[in-house]
Design an enzyme around this catalytic site. Structure first.
Site, short mmCIF file in Angstrom:
data_model
loop_
_atom_site.label_atom_id
_atom_site.label_comp_id
_atom_site.label_asym_id
_atom_site.label_seq_id
_atom_site.Cartn_x
_atom_site.Cartn_y
_atom_site.Cartn_z
N ARG A 1 1.45 -8.19 13.65
CA ARG A 1 0.82 -7.21 12.75
C ARG A 1 -0.30 -7.87 11.93
O ARG A 1 -1.33 -7.26 11.68
CB ARG A 1 1.87 -6.58 11.84
N ARG B 1 13.66 -2.82 8.66
CA ARG B 1 12.66 -2.19 9.52
C ARG B 1 12.53 -2.96 10.83
O ARG B 1 12.51 -4.20 10.82
CB ARG B 1 11.31 -2.18 8.78
N ARG C 1 11.68 -7.83 2.76
CA ARG C 1 11.87 -6.42 3.11
C ARG C 1 12.78 -6.29 4.34
O ARG C 1 13.57 -5.36 4.45
CB ARG C 1 10.52 -5.74 3.37
N ARG D 1 -7.01 2.42 11.06
CA ARG D 1 -6.69 1.01 11.25
C ARG D 1 -7.64 0.34 12.24
O ARG D 1 -7.52 -0.86 12.47
CB ARG D 1 -5.27 0.88 11.78
N LYS E 1 0.82 -1.22 0.00
CA LYS E 1 0.00 0.00 0.00
C LYS E 1 0.85 1.27 0.00
O LYS E 1 0.49 2.24 -0.66
CB LYS E 1 -1.03 0.00 1.12
P1 AMP Z 1 2.82 0.81 8.45
O1 AMP Z 1 4.02 1.51 7.92
O2 AMP Z 1 1.53 1.38 7.95
O3 AMP Z 1 2.91 -0.69 8.29
O4 AMP Z 1 2.81 1.07 10.04
C1 AMP Z 1 3.87 0.61 10.87
C2 AMP Z 1 3.44 0.58 12.33
O5 AMP Z 1 3.08 1.89 12.77
C3 AMP Z 1 2.21 -0.28 12.63
O6 AMP Z 1 2.52 -1.64 12.80
C4 AMP Z 1 1.74 0.36 13.95
O7 AMP Z 1 2.55 -0.02 15.05
C5 AMP Z 1 1.99 1.84 13.68
N1 AMP Z 1 0.84 2.50 13.04
C6 AMP Z 1 0.80 3.07 11.80
N2 AMP Z 1 -0.43 3.57 11.54
C7 AMP Z 1 -1.18 3.33 12.63
C8 AMP Z 1 -2.53 3.56 12.98
N3 AMP Z 1 -3.37 4.16 12.12
N4 AMP Z 1 -2.97 3.14 14.19
C9 AMP Z 1 -2.16 2.53 15.07
N5 AMP Z 1 -0.87 2.23 14.81
C10 AMP Z 1 -0.38 2.64 13.61
#
Ligand code: AMP
Length: 193
Positions: free
Chosen positions: A144, A133, A127, A88, A13
């Protein structure tokens, strides 16, 4: 126009959101990227988020909702904003609706990227090797996925229930092929805002 790009971890995404930003001129607001920058800067928010993120859990709804509200106030592209990684949870989706409603706005579309789970895990492990990461390790990946299935998937039903246009995209294959599917849908979309 406010759009949401939605999909499980490893669905691509973030990559697709960047392509939409480039082609359609929308502002791209990635909550994961914002949080990673806060962690890198060692800000108070970063301190709070770091351990939660590394474990693969979700940061608290009110924390992320405040961040999004502030950032949305600074987004001025006439093409609108594409939200990536937010909302989320159904709570976050309701908070987003409430903040948009204050300005007479609403979510116009949701792009939902679908990828089978075995492919997602393979991509995330790859990744991990390439980007390092903190949350791309097997334990955090499993967490996750669990958070996605138990909390985030319901957001799609929330939007469907509210009559928001949900565009389902098959997320397997080359990046360009997936983007072409998205582009085709969005070009014909017109939108309702
Ligand atoms: P992403 O890059 O979107 O995979 O986000 C990485 C991490 O950031 C997630 O696993 C959460 O720990 C945190 N995170 C990102 N967006 C949100 C959200 N909308 N609500 C809660 N945690 C978030």
């Amino acid at each position: 126009m406010i759009g949401v790009i939605f999909g499980p971890p490893g669905s691509g995404k973030g990559t697709q959101a960047a392509l939409v930003q480039r082609s359609f001129g929308m502002d791209h607001l990635s909550t994961g990227e914002i949080l990673r920058a806060e962690v890198a800067h060692g800000s108070p928010v970063g301190h709070e988020a770091a351990r939660i993120m590394a474990a693969g859990d979700l940061v608290p709804d009110d924390l992320i909702t405040h961040i999004v509200e502030r950032r949305l106030g600074r987004a001025h592209s006439p093409a609108g904003v594409l939200l990536d990684g937010f909302p989320r949870t159904v709570e976050q989706a309701k908070a987003l609706d409430a903040m948009l409603a204050k300005e007479g706005r609403k979510v116009g579309f949701v792009i939902a990227i679908d990828v089978p789970e075995n492919i997602l895990v393979q991509r995330l492990i790859k990744r991990a090797a390439e980007e390092g990461r903190a949350d791309d390790n097997r334990k955090a990946i499993a967490e996750r996925m669990h958070e996605y299935r138990t909390l985030t998937e319901a957001v799609l039903e929330y939007y469907r229930g509210r009559g928001v246009r949900v565009i389902e995209i098959a997320g397997v294959g080359e990046v360009e092929a997936v983007f072409e599917r998205i582009q085709k849908e969005l070009s014909g979309a017109g939108g309702d805002e």
